[in-house]
Design an enzyme around this catalytic site. Sequence first.
Site, PDB file in Angstrom:
ATOM      1  N   CYS A  13       0.289  -1.294  -5.294  1.00 12.30           N
ATOM      2  CA  CYS A  13      -0.730  -1.665  -6.276  1.00 12.30           C
ATOM      3  C   CYS A  13      -2.111  -1.245  -5.768  1.00 12.30           C
ATOM      4  O   CYS A  13      -2.388  -0.054  -5.695  1.00 12.30           O
ATOM      5  CB  CYS A  13      -0.656  -3.161  -6.572  1.00 12.30           C
ATOM      6  SG  CYS A  13      -1.441  -3.609  -8.119  1.00 12.30           S
ATOM      7  N   HIS A  29       5.409  -4.338  -7.640  1.00 15.12           N
ATOM      8  CA  HIS A  29       5.343  -5.191  -6.450  1.00 15.12           C
ATOM      9  C   HIS A  29       6.727  -5.570  -5.952  1.00 15.12           C
ATOM     10  O   HIS A  29       7.255  -6.610  -6.360  1.00 15.12           O
ATOM     11  CB  HIS A  29       4.583  -6.474  -6.783  1.00 15.12           C
ATOM     12  CG  HIS A  29       3.113  -6.299  -6.981  1.00 15.12           C
ATOM     13  ND1 HIS A  29       2.213  -6.411  -5.946  1.00 15.12           N
ATOM     14  CD2 HIS A  29       2.386  -6.024  -8.095  1.00 15.12           C
ATOM     15  CE1 HIS A  29       0.979  -6.227  -6.416  1.00 15.12           C
ATOM     16  NE2 HIS A  29       1.051  -5.983  -7.711  1.00 15.12           N
ATOM     17  N   GLU A  37       7.465  -6.889  -3.220  1.00 13.80           N
ATOM     18  CA  GLU A  37       7.410  -8.166  -2.488  1.00 13.80           C
ATOM     19  C   GLU A  37       7.520  -9.356  -3.436  1.00 13.80           C
ATOM     20  O   GLU A  37       7.784 -10.473  -3.010  1.00 13.80           O
ATOM     21  CB  GLU A  37       6.135  -8.239  -1.638  1.00 13.80           C
ATOM     22  CG  GLU A  37       4.846  -8.626  -2.370  1.00 13.80           C
ATOM     23  CD  GLU A  37       4.203  -7.483  -3.164  1.00 13.80           C
ATOM     24  OE1 GLU A  37       4.860  -6.423  -3.361  1.00 13.80           O
ATOM     25  OE2 GLU A  37       3.055  -7.645  -3.601  1.00 13.80           O
TER      26      GLU A  37
END
EC number: 6.3.5.3
Lengths: 229, 745
Positions: free
Chosen positions: A86, A203, A205
């Site tokens: 990002c 993302h 994560e």
Amino acid sequence: MKACVVVFPGSNCDHDCWHVMHDVMRLPVEYVWHKQNALPKVDLVILPGGFSYGDYLRTGAIARFSPIMQDVVRHANSGRAVIGICNGFQILLESGLLPGAMLRNDSLRFICKHIYLKAVNRSSIFTKNIAANQVLNIPIAHGEGNYFCDADTLKCLEQEDRIAFQYVSESGQVNMDANPNGSAANIAGILNEKKNVLGMMPHPERASEAILNSKDGRVIWESLAAALN
Amino acid sequence: MTNMLQETPITKEIIQAHGMTQEEYERVCQILGRTPNLTELGIYSVMWSEHCSYKNSKPVLKLFPTEGKNLLVKAGEENAGCVDIGDGLAIVFKIESHNHPSAVEPFQGAATGVGGIIRDIFTMGARPILSMNSLRFGSLDQSQTKHYLRGVVGGIAHYGNCIGIPTIGGEIYFDDYYEGNPLVNAFCLGLIRHDELTKGKASGVGNSVYYVGATTGRDGLGGASFASKELSEASHEDRPAVQVGDPFMEKLLLEACLELVKTDAIVGMQDMGAAGLTCSTCETAARGSVGVEIDLVKVPRRETGMVPYEIMLSESQERMLVIVKKGKEEIVEHLFEKWDLHAKKIGEVKDGQQMRVLDNGKVVADIPAKSLTDEAPLYQRDSSRPVYLDEAQKLDLQSIPEPKDHNEVLLKLLDSPSIASKRWIYEQYDHMVRTDTIFLPGHDAALARIKDTKKGIAISTDCNALYGYLDPYEGGKIAVAEAARNVAASGARPLAITNCLNFGNPMKPEIFWQFRESVKGMSEACRAFNTPVTGGNVSFYNESPKGAIYPTPTVGMVGVIDDVDKRVPSFFQKAGDLIYLLGETKEELGGTQYLLTVHGKRKGLTPRLDLNRETALVKLMIAMAEKRAVQSCHDISDGGFAVAIAECLFGKRHHPLGAEIKNLDWAKGLRSDSALFGESQSRAIVSIALNQKEDFESLARSFKVPFTQIGRVTEKELLIGDWIRLPSAKLETVYEQAIPRRMSK
């Protein structure tokens, strides 16, 4: 594999990346403050998401001048792994480690939602463990994720197998409906020439534990852990 | 304003321009033993404004239950309440309004509302982990409303996304009564270890007073006074009273302050919110019963030529006051230097109890600190039952024909922006950053995990203000009950509430009556659930030239679930599961979204809430989760049974499930519209797997909650008796498109 997470002023996914390394993957990880001049001895550098310097000038444009970035560039040029997620991707673009630029989403609105991805390149250290035709459900959260590059660059990315991820439909089709932000060629992530630097808008994560509604992002960490161990 | 004004004698006009009454002015003179200068008058006027002093609301707020065994900080003691959740952890939370600024400048008004509430949380040493919001607008078919919605949502997104605190839920209604006076209530919750709790209190004579964060400018001058009057055509001239937010600055301030509380360098910390430097200085002094002296020449500024009056009243954002232990100043200065932030010593804690303000050594204000806070005036306002109520509560059901086509009614309700999917809104908020969001928006309650524990925090913000309009007392009760029900539906135990009380002009007896009745109703419900009020905010003067808003006492209910793996989603999980209706359905059409949307009526008595039944349901829901006895649980509220069932189908976008409801015994003797769209309280829809039947039914029996097996989950269609037969995909499309389709016009 040992990793570090670079903390810029305004980073806000730094804790999340640290958490996924430390608590989910059970791998050694440490934070690195952007004012430091040298990286610790690590295999993987993570540039996390967020709004470095508020993104007030242009996303990632100021962060690339942080002292630590010189060593991040050295680390990358020596062939070691860097992932920018990002805002981290935007910083990689600004610092010239990856080609192209980000425009505002074509809706002109910030978008946070789960989207579908497929890995185009499946041989890099980041994507090795991803199966052919595997569709990954991973969230995006950005206002400027509309990837843009000139036609020659795009051609080059395609020819050199440097498109890491594309936005696809649930069934894996590349089409406009599946493109959340207007990115050229539905691009969600790209690699550098040596394929040791990955920038991606989604993302992983945020999608590495079942309790967070998807653990499809985990395959990227697993690929890295397998490749770098 | 120029220096000349400093010497200006205080005239009647000046007093009036500060929103002060003659009596209040005389009281100031009495306290000081002399006439105030202009700076002092300005200080009194903001501190004694309704926004800061609660002078009109305090006597009524005393009705709220505020005691509880888990409370570490009670209502009114600090910037926000603090509740113990075990394991040495506590949560700090609060909801606050930013209505007036948002009406004048929707984007910045909403953004700084978010910034302000976040500061209230980290000023106590807690890390903000999630935000919510409660919004009210006029009809979405009005172009002005679209402008407001775009601005407000954009502003909340701008601030929350940048600072990296997920906005994980909230609520929103659209109704003509908010035209020109939108409501923006922002909620934030933080997590803290008990030993890191920081007070907004000065102590220790000789300790240093530090100013940290952003510079001071003329923005937001007198914002607290601005929030304490009605909106008018001229309000747009108040634009300078709206502040401009810098979420990046606040992110730095947040990280620096949280690092600071881990040192032993400070004794207290207070954010500069409404009334800025004035409020933070006198509050820290008053709470600590000490004196504080500051010199304005040391205050970092972004504009030249500012006079003391302006510096003291500025509401520039992203600033804090920190009381530093003598000898530890260097620790603080180093830490803020790391984050490239200002940290300037501007004064000292002194003997006595005066707040003394100097300008380059010259005294410009010298005021007993407690006279600004604890000794602000209090008023018992007149109240009288509004005249409109008798007529509004009358509802002749005979005059309302039962619908011929129930499918059409259901689709119309799902297309109503107040009921429809809020995806257009929440997709603009980063609702996943921090990777703790377990329930994505759309569930009855928001649910976030707490890493390194099994615990989760569930929150719901609720207020059906149409109920409040028709019966403020019952409306207040139901706001609390619905919030408790939503939290419990997820499997969490309701712990405590914060509230944001949005009303019209309290000087009008009918408005004050609405306010008092609402608070009474809320208080009664809070006692029933044993959920004390830990704080919040009162927002009066919500009136536009068209009149007052509905009484809107927004509730933010917070609960805890000890094992998040036992959470219960709001949506059906798989075809074949059995569907149950919990609770009793009555002929209750008054105040429903059905009457409003289909018949254009704001009429009738609201549904009645029996607190005994409601607490039984809430306890059952918690037990169902604990015993893993159900697959899903969704409360029935706006739009009634049919809307609730439809919502249960929408768990996965583009893959709605279906439901077949064949048993309608529970609806016997009721009008078809009452059965489908009535809003009887204390009800929920539950789905269970076949092998859970025995456990579930015996649980429901033991809590004495009426239950009926009404049907089963299917794949593609919603079928309710002979009344409703619609493809699920059609329901989903209407539900999903209602807001985007209006916004794209």
